[in-house]
Design a protein around this motif. Structure first.
Motif, PDB file in Angstrom:
ATOM      1  N   LEU A   1       0.842  -1.188   0.000  1.00  0.00           N
ATOM      2  CA  LEU A   1       0.000   0.000   0.000  1.00  0.00           C
ATOM      3  C   LEU A   1       0.884   1.247   0.000  1.00  0.00           C
TER       4      LEU A   1
ATOM      5  N   TYR B   1       6.658  -2.038   5.200  1.00  0.00           N
ATOM      6  CA  TYR B   1       5.424  -1.609   4.556  1.00  0.00           C
ATOM      7  C   TYR B   1       4.345  -2.680   4.664  1.00  0.00           C
TER       8      TYR B   1
ATOM      9  N   LYS C   1       1.428  -4.960   3.008  1.00  0.00           N
ATOM     10  CA  LYS C   1       0.983  -5.535   1.739  1.00  0.00           C
ATOM     11  C   LYS C   1      -0.483  -5.202   1.478  1.00  0.00           C
ATOM     12  N   LYS C   2      -0.849  -5.196   0.220  1.00  0.00           N
ATOM     13  CA  LYS C   2      -2.204  -4.828  -0.169  1.00  0.00           C
ATOM     14  C   LYS C   2      -3.247  -5.837   0.308  1.00  0.00           C
ATOM     15  N   ASP C   3      -2.810  -7.049   0.615  1.00  0.00           N
ATOM     16  CA  ASP C   3      -3.769  -8.096   0.975  1.00  0.00           C
ATOM     17  C   ASP C   3      -3.615  -8.592   2.413  1.00  0.00           C
TER      18      ASP C   3
END
Length: 249
Positions: free
Chosen positions: A19, A55, A57-59
């Motif tokens: 993200l 960071y 993760k998107k999922d």
């Protein structure tokens, strides 16, 4: 591989995986030699020290991300974690990557979620990742002697303040002390966190009145003086005491 090239390669990968604009910076505290330590990494790039952050993760959920980050960046698993703050000053991390252009993923403005973690240093052999030269426990009183990058000193200081506030309501001793410990060692832990000396008699009386300790039928051997009794935490009573708050120190 050149450290700058490493970051450039990771930037392209990060744009697909993570993200934008959100990161996490866990402060991992340990207790050793009657003082607090914090786990830091020294990056290959710029040779500065940082918290083992990363960071999201998107999922994945935020808590899951922090657990993964600690495992990937320092080989840390199974720690007690709690969120304690948000850090979002402008340019808080951009200056660190000033040698790169504005397209670098890491150079974007990031809002970071701070977590504090508690870990017994004797149980951990930290392992640096490919971006890091080393990962080490650093005593808090040595932080002024090292080059701690970005706003990570501010994050460490806020984590310590939070730990002081939580010492009466969270199972801090479970995670920082060995399974068997002396009352003196427990007092030293509280003093290290609070940054002040505590009256020995008053501390022992308060702790014993809480009923959270089991006195063991063994002593700490090897000292020049009388061998002190060893204790362990009574988990059920400790959890019950934490629900109501422990004594103020």
């Amino acid at each position: 591989m050149d450290s700058k090239q490493q970051i450039l390669d990771k930037s392209n990968e990060a744009k697909e995986l993570f993200l934008p604009h959100i990161s996490a910076d866990p402060v991992i505290f340990g207790f050793d030699q009657n003082d607090l330590k914090v786990l830091l990494i020294k990056m290959n790039y710029r040779k500065q020290w940082l918290l083992p952050g990363g960071y999201v993760k998107k999922d994945e959920d935020l808590d899951e991300a922090v657990e993964r980050i600690l495992k990937d960046r320092a080989g840390v698993t199974g720690v007690y974690l709690e969120e304690f703050g948000v850090f979002g000053k402008k340019n808080r991390s951009e200056f660190y990557f000033e040698d790169f252009d504005e397209t670098l993923f890491h150079k974007q403005r990031f809002i970071s979620i701070g977590y504090y973690a508690l870990y017994n240093p004797t149980k951990l052999n930290p392992i640096p990742d490919e971006l890091s030269e080393k990962v080490e426990w650093i005593y808090l009183n040595q932080l002024s002697e090292i080059d701690l990058a970005m706003d990570h000193r501010e994050i460490v200081d806020k984590a310590l303040m939070t730990l002081r506030e939580k010492i009466s309501t969270k199972p801090i001793g479970y995670n920082l002390l060995p399974e068997k410990f002396t009352l003196s060692e427990l007092q030293k832990l509280y003093e290290a966190i609070l940054g002040k000396e505590l009256n020995r008699g008053n501390f022992y009386r308060k702790i014993k009145n809480l009923g959270i300790l089991n006195k063991l039928e063994e002593q700490r051997r090897g000292g020049a003086h009388k061998s002190p009794d060893l204790y362990s935490f009574d988990e059920e009573n400790y959890e019950r005491a934490l629900e109501n708050g422990l004594s103020n120190w």
